[in-house]
Design an enzyme around this catalytic site. Structure first.
Site, PDB file in Angstrom:
ATOM      1  N   HIS A 248       7.083  73.517  16.854  1.00  0.00           N
ATOM      2  CA  HIS A 248       5.835  74.448  17.291  1.00  0.00           C
ATOM      3  C   HIS A 248       6.905  75.475  16.643  1.00  0.00           C
ATOM      4  O   HIS A 248       7.779  76.151  17.560  1.00  0.00           O
ATOM      5  CB  HIS A 248       5.325  75.124  18.542  1.00  0.00           C
ATOM      6  CG  HIS A 248       4.110  74.291  19.132  1.00  0.00           C
ATOM      7  ND1 HIS A 248       3.396  75.019  20.364  1.00  0.00           N
ATOM      8  CD2 HIS A 248       3.935  73.103  18.956  1.00  0.00           C
ATOM      9  CE1 HIS A 248       3.026  73.620  20.323  1.00  0.00           C
ATOM     10  NE2 HIS A 248       2.841  72.396  19.710  1.00  0.00           N
TER      11      HIS A 248
ATOM     12  N   TYR B 274      12.786  82.885  22.734  1.00  0.00           N
ATOM     13  CA  TYR B 274      11.824  82.253  23.613  1.00  0.00           C
ATOM     14  C   TYR B 274      12.971  80.861  22.497  1.00  0.00           C
ATOM     15  O   TYR B 274      13.151  80.045  23.234  1.00  0.00           O
ATOM     16  CB  TYR B 274      11.232  82.204  22.324  1.00  0.00           C
ATOM     17  CG  TYR B 274      10.439  81.552  23.323  1.00  0.00           C
ATOM     18  CD1 TYR B 274       9.205  82.536  24.665  1.00  0.00           C
ATOM     19  CD2 TYR B 274      10.111  80.524  22.958  1.00  0.00           C
ATOM     20  CE1 TYR B 274       7.969  80.902  24.765  1.00  0.00           C
ATOM     21  CE2 TYR B 274       8.495  79.358  23.122  1.00  0.00           C
ATOM     22  CZ  TYR B 274       8.096  79.927  24.632  1.00  0.00           C
ATOM     23  OH  TYR B 274       7.300  79.007  24.991  1.00  0.00           O
TER      24      TYR B 274
ATOM     25  N   TYR C 130       0.758  82.317  25.368  1.00  0.00           N
ATOM     26  CA  TYR C 130       0.563  82.859  26.662  1.00  0.00           C
ATOM     27  C   TYR C 130      -0.569  84.433  26.622  1.00  0.00           C
ATOM     28  O   TYR C 130      -0.365  85.485  25.396  1.00  0.00           O
ATOM     29  CB  TYR C 130       1.625  83.670  26.334  1.00  0.00           C
ATOM     30  CG  TYR C 130       2.834  82.659  27.196  1.00  0.00           C
ATOM     31  CD1 TYR C 130       3.522  81.920  25.623  1.00  0.00           C
ATOM     32  CD2 TYR C 130       3.533  82.780  28.054  1.00  0.00           C
ATOM     33  CE1 TYR C 130       4.722  81.279  25.906  1.00  0.00           C
ATOM     34  CE2 TYR C 130       4.730  81.769  28.236  1.00  0.00           C
ATOM     35  CZ  TYR C 130       4.982  80.624  27.274  1.00  0.00           C
ATOM     36  OH  TYR C 130       6.255  79.894  27.099  1.00  0.00           O
TER      37      TYR C 130
ATOM     38  N   LYS D 200      12.319  78.542  30.167  1.00  0.00           N
ATOM     39  CA  LYS D 200      13.894  78.467  29.965  1.00  0.00           C
ATOM     40  C   LYS D 200      14.796  77.352  31.102  1.00  0.00           C
ATOM     41  O   LYS D 200      16.350  77.042  30.683  1.00  0.00           O
ATOM     42  CB  LYS D 200      14.387  79.489  30.167  1.00  0.00           C
ATOM     43  CG  LYS D 200      14.573  81.009  29.503  1.00  0.00           C
ATOM     44  CD  LYS D 200      15.460  80.443  28.062  1.00  0.00           C
ATOM     45  CE  LYS D 200      15.103  81.213  26.851  1.00  0.00           C
ATOM     46  NZ  LYS D 200      14.284  80.135  26.102  1.00  0.00           N
TER      47      LYS D 200
ATOM     48  N   PRO E  98       9.009  80.419  35.253  1.00  0.00           N
ATOM     49  CA  PRO E  98       9.088  78.966  33.992  1.00  0.00           C
ATOM     50  C   PRO E  98       8.458  79.844  33.426  1.00  0.00           C
ATOM     51  O   PRO E  98       8.118  79.552  32.118  1.00  0.00           O
ATOM     52  CB  PRO E  98       7.698  78.121  34.478  1.00  0.00           C
ATOM     53  CG  PRO E  98       6.760  79.196  35.612  1.00  0.00           C
ATOM     54  CD  PRO E  98       8.034  79.847  36.133  1.00  0.00           C
TER      55      PRO E  98
HETATM   56  P1  RFL Z   1      16.413  69.277  38.454  1.00  0.00           P
HETATM   57  O1  RFL Z   1      15.533  68.573  37.012  1.00  0.00           O
HETATM   58  O2  RFL Z   1      15.595  69.268  40.163  1.00  0.00           O
HETATM   59  O3  RFL Z   1      17.135  67.807  39.571  1.00  0.00           O
HETATM   60  C1  RFL Z   1      17.640  67.690  40.426  1.00  0.00           C
HETATM   61  C2  RFL Z   1      17.268  66.205  40.228  1.00  0.00           C
HETATM   62  O4  RFL Z   1      18.984  66.074  42.015  1.00  0.00           O
HETATM   63  C3  RFL Z   1      18.121  65.654  42.778  1.00  0.00           C
HETATM   64  N1  RFL Z   1      18.020  65.408  44.220  1.00  0.00           N
HETATM   65  C4  RFL Z   1      19.384  64.788  45.253  1.00  0.00           C
HETATM   66  N2  RFL Z   1      20.184  63.578  44.754  1.00  0.00           N
HETATM   67  C5  RFL Z   1      20.700  63.577  45.338  1.00  0.00           C
HETATM   68  N3  RFL Z   1      20.872  63.669  46.484  1.00  0.00           N
HETATM   69  C6  RFL Z   1      20.502  65.454  47.204  1.00  0.00           C
HETATM   70  N4  RFL Z   1      20.651  65.069  48.284  1.00  0.00           N
HETATM   71  C7  RFL Z   1      19.750  65.874  46.279  1.00  0.00           C
HETATM   72  N5  RFL Z   1      18.806  66.652  46.004  1.00  0.00           N
HETATM   73  C8  RFL Z   1      17.836  66.241  45.084  1.00  0.00           C
HETATM   74  C9  RFL Z   1      16.441  65.368  42.466  1.00  0.00           C
HETATM   75  O5  RFL Z   1      15.974  64.476  43.647  1.00  0.00           O
HETATM   76  C10 RFL Z   1      16.896  65.798  41.225  1.00  0.00           C
HETATM   77  O6  RFL Z   1      15.880  64.442  40.644  1.00  0.00           O
HETATM   78  O7  RFL Z   1      17.079  69.897  38.312  1.00  0.00           O
HETATM   79  P2  RFL Z   1      18.171  70.366  37.331  1.00  0.00           P
HETATM   80  O8  RFL Z   1      18.828  69.025  36.480  1.00  0.00           O
HETATM   81  O9  RFL Z   1      19.319  71.551  36.886  1.00  0.00           O
HETATM   82  O10 RFL Z   1      16.968  70.780  36.171  1.00  0.00           O
HETATM   83  C11 RFL Z   1      16.105  71.862  35.736  1.00  0.00           C
HETATM   84  C12 RFL Z   1      14.753  72.298  35.434  1.00  0.00           C
HETATM   85  O11 RFL Z   1      13.864  70.627  36.294  1.00  0.00           O
HETATM   86  C13 RFL Z   1      13.877  72.790  36.076  1.00  0.00           C
HETATM   87  O12 RFL Z   1      14.707  74.344  35.261  1.00  0.00           O
HETATM   88  C14 RFL Z   1      12.846  72.685  35.048  1.00  0.00           C
HETATM   89  O13 RFL Z   1      11.319  72.168  34.773  1.00  0.00           O
HETATM   90  C15 RFL Z   1      12.056  74.214  34.389  1.00  0.00           C
HETATM   91  N6  RFL Z   1      10.939  74.615  33.807  1.00  0.00           N
HETATM   92  C16 RFL Z   1      10.619  74.511  32.390  1.00  0.00           C
HETATM   93  N7  RFL Z   1      12.618  74.701  32.074  1.00  0.00           N
HETATM   94  C17 RFL Z   1      12.049  74.758  30.079  1.00  0.00           C
HETATM   95  O14 RFL Z   1      13.431  74.768  30.155  1.00  0.00           O
HETATM   96  N8  RFL Z   1      10.896  75.138  30.000  1.00  0.00           N
HETATM   97  C18 RFL Z   1       9.235  74.838  30.317  1.00  0.00           C
HETATM   98  O15 RFL Z   1       8.258  74.798  29.543  1.00  0.00           O
HETATM   99  C19 RFL Z   1       9.916  74.738  32.103  1.00  0.00           C
HETATM  100  N9  RFL Z   1       8.843  74.532  32.001  1.00  0.00           N
HETATM  101  C20 RFL Z   1       9.718  74.313  34.618  1.00  0.00           C
HETATM  102  C21 RFL Z   1       8.681  74.265  33.518  1.00  0.00           C
HETATM  103  C22 RFL Z   1       9.655  74.049  35.658  1.00  0.00           C
HETATM  104  C23 RFL Z   1       8.353  74.458  36.816  1.00  0.00           C
HETATM  105  N10 RFL Z   1       8.356  73.867  38.053  1.00  0.00           N
HETATM  106  C24 RFL Z   1       7.176  72.543  38.326  1.00  0.00           C
HETATM  107  C25 RFL Z   1       9.189  73.731  38.474  1.00  0.00           C
HETATM  108  C26 RFL Z   1       6.996  74.075  34.778  1.00  0.00           C
HETATM  109  C27 RFL Z   1       7.095  74.602  35.786  1.00  0.00           C
HETATM  110  C28 RFL Z   1       5.980  74.076  35.759  1.00  0.00           C
HETATM  111  C1  PHB Z   2       5.176  73.607  29.750  1.00  0.00           C
HETATM  112  O1  PHB Z   2       4.212  73.263  29.209  1.00  0.00           O
HETATM  113  O2  PHB Z   2       4.712  73.213  30.742  1.00  0.00           O
HETATM  114  C2  PHB Z   2       5.385  74.657  29.388  1.00  0.00           C
HETATM  115  C3  PHB Z   2       5.427  75.457  28.696  1.00  0.00           C
HETATM  116  C4  PHB Z   2       5.502  76.818  28.678  1.00  0.00           C
HETATM  117  C5  PHB Z   2       6.335  78.243  29.957  1.00  0.00           C
HETATM  118  C6  PHB Z   2       6.180  76.794  31.300  1.00  0.00           C
HETATM  119  C7  PHB Z   2       5.554  75.382  30.878  1.00  0.00           C
HETATM  120  O3  PHB Z   2       6.283  78.759  29.734  1.00  0.00           O
END
Ligand code: RFL
Ligand code: PHB
Length: 391
Positions: A72, A385, A201, A297, A293
């Protein structure tokens, strides 16, 4: 068991760290509390920064992303019934983002680690870290009905916000900065064709809404909701009514509806731990910091952290130099705080706050108006972004 780097958590941070270390000949063992099926099916992020995309490509784990992801070159901001495009390519000297789901990145990294003979232990229980302030830190856990001990040179805490590594740092050594927002996001996955070629957005009187995508058949939509809201409060007709109201626009744009097959409520929080290190424990990703979110980032910060950490570990093992490890926290935190500010700014500008005064609301609208009217302000949004350069 012994390894050079013990990694707790097989999310994007832990898996990518293990992959980067392997490319430089450094041995690691990953332990993960969930099953492979579960980590490969958890729906989270969707947006990858330019630098994250380049890193995955350069390190040989980007080929499926390049085939199946969507580049995009901009996003839309919608408010006051009008839609304005932020042109990333024009504003950042040709950069763009990739829409490719986090669980697909996870699948690609797990496959690459296993194909290279990497060790990932799934479904471990009761992990705990010890001897962090000694040269031989350890991870103990239950696996396959047995107690295991993993002796390491270093431990990487990549276990997310609810993990065990951050709380293992003595509280007097932890400086934590938190902001909890007075709203959450209600997120859905829908079987429908895309309604838009780029993310929308939307800031609306009734609250924020976001239109994202996953594939030509599946769309990802979010709307601002109460932080304590529950899925059961959102029957389908209410979801569509809110989305239509918040995304309405004067140009005849239509939201494509479809079967909703996943619903969840997501909390909104900003959090930073300083420093991101204690002794021989180094934290990376959500274990050390959280962003709301709105700026997309979180995953990208996790990737940036482990890139800095892997370079520091390589310098330690190859050149016996500790300086980059000493600098790890300060280096990572500079990018973290930039992303914290950007995510807070996007969140503050686009959501309704229940306690906001009419004065505050007018300021939000003035800010949005300035973003789309001023090239300088639009460029600020665009360069943050798509992501600031990794070096
Ligand atoms: P994670 O992905 O939470 O992974 C941590 C892993 O550790 C495991 N764990 C354990 N394992 C062993 N022993 C224990 N005691 C443990 N405790 C936990 C867990 O099971 C898991 O597998 O952390 P990590 O690797 O730092 O990654 C971070 C990302 O997952 C997170 O920042 C993103 O998902 C945030 N986020 C977004 N980030 C982006 O860069 N772009 C996006 O578009 C974006 N959209 C989002 C998001 C997060 C969202 N939610 C659900 C919070 C959209 C949403 C809706
Ligand atoms: C997503 O596609 O899950 C998504 C996209 C943009 C955001 C957060 C989540 O800012």
């Amino acid at each position: 068991m012994r390894t050079q780097v013990g990694i707790v958590g097989a999310g994007p941070a832990g898996l990518l760290l293990s992959h980067l270390l392997h490319l430089d000949g450094i041995d690691s063992v990953l332990i993960e509390s969930r099953s492979r099926q579960e980590i490969e099916a958890t729906i989270r992020a969707g947006v990858l920064e330019h630098g994250t995309v380049e890193l995955l490509k350069k390190t040989g784990v980007g080929s499926r992303m390049q085939r199946e992801g969507f580049v995009h070159e901009g996003v839309y901001l919608r408010f006051g019934g009008r839609t304005h495009r932020i042109d990333f390519k024009a504003l950042t000297g040709g950069r763009a983002i990739m829409v490719y789901a986090q669980h697909e990145v996870i699948k690609d990294l797990v496959a690459a680690r296993l194909a290279a003979g990497g060790k990932i232990l799934f479904e471990v229980k009761d992990a705990a870290v010890y001897d962090l302030d000694t040269p031989a830190p350890k991870v103990r856990f239950h696996h396959g009905g047995k107690v295991e001990e993993l002796e390491c040179d270093f431990i990487a805490g990549c276990d997310g916000f609810h993990g065990i590594t951050r709380p293992s740092i003595p509280s007097r050594m932890r400086h934590e900065f938190t902001r909890v927002y007075p709203f959450g996001w209600f997120g859905i996955l829908v079987e429908a064709p895309p309604s838009t070629d780029e993310l929308i957005y939307a800031a609306h009187e009734r609250g924020f809404a976001l239109v994202s995508t996953r594939s030509p058949q599946i769309q990802r939509l979010y709307l601002q909701c109460d932080p304590d809201d529950e899925v059961k409060n959102w029957p389908e007709h209410r979801i569509w009514e809110e989305l239509h109201a918040r995304l309405e626009s004067a140009d005849g744009w239509k939201l494509a509806e479809g079967r909703i097959f996943q619903k969840s409520v997501i909390a909104m929080r900003s959090f930073v731990l300083e420093p991101m290190r204690y002794g021989r424990l180094f934290l990376a990703g959500d274990a050390a910091h959280i962003v709301p979110p709105t700026g997309a980032k979180g995953l990208n910060l996790a990737a940036a952290d482990v890139r800095v950490l892997s370079q520091a570990l390589v310098s330690f093992y190859k050149n016996q130099k500790e300086q980059l490890l000493k600098d790890y926290s300060a280096t990572a935190l500079r990018r973290v705080w930039r992303a914290e500010h950007f995510s807070w700014w996007m969140t503050s500008m686009l959501h309704r706050f229940h306690d906001e005064t009419p004065f505050h609301h007018r300021l939000q609208l003035a800010e949005l108006d300035y973003v789309v009217a001023s090239r300088a302000k639009a460029q600020t949004l665009a360069e943050n972004y798509v992501g600031l350069p990794l070096d």
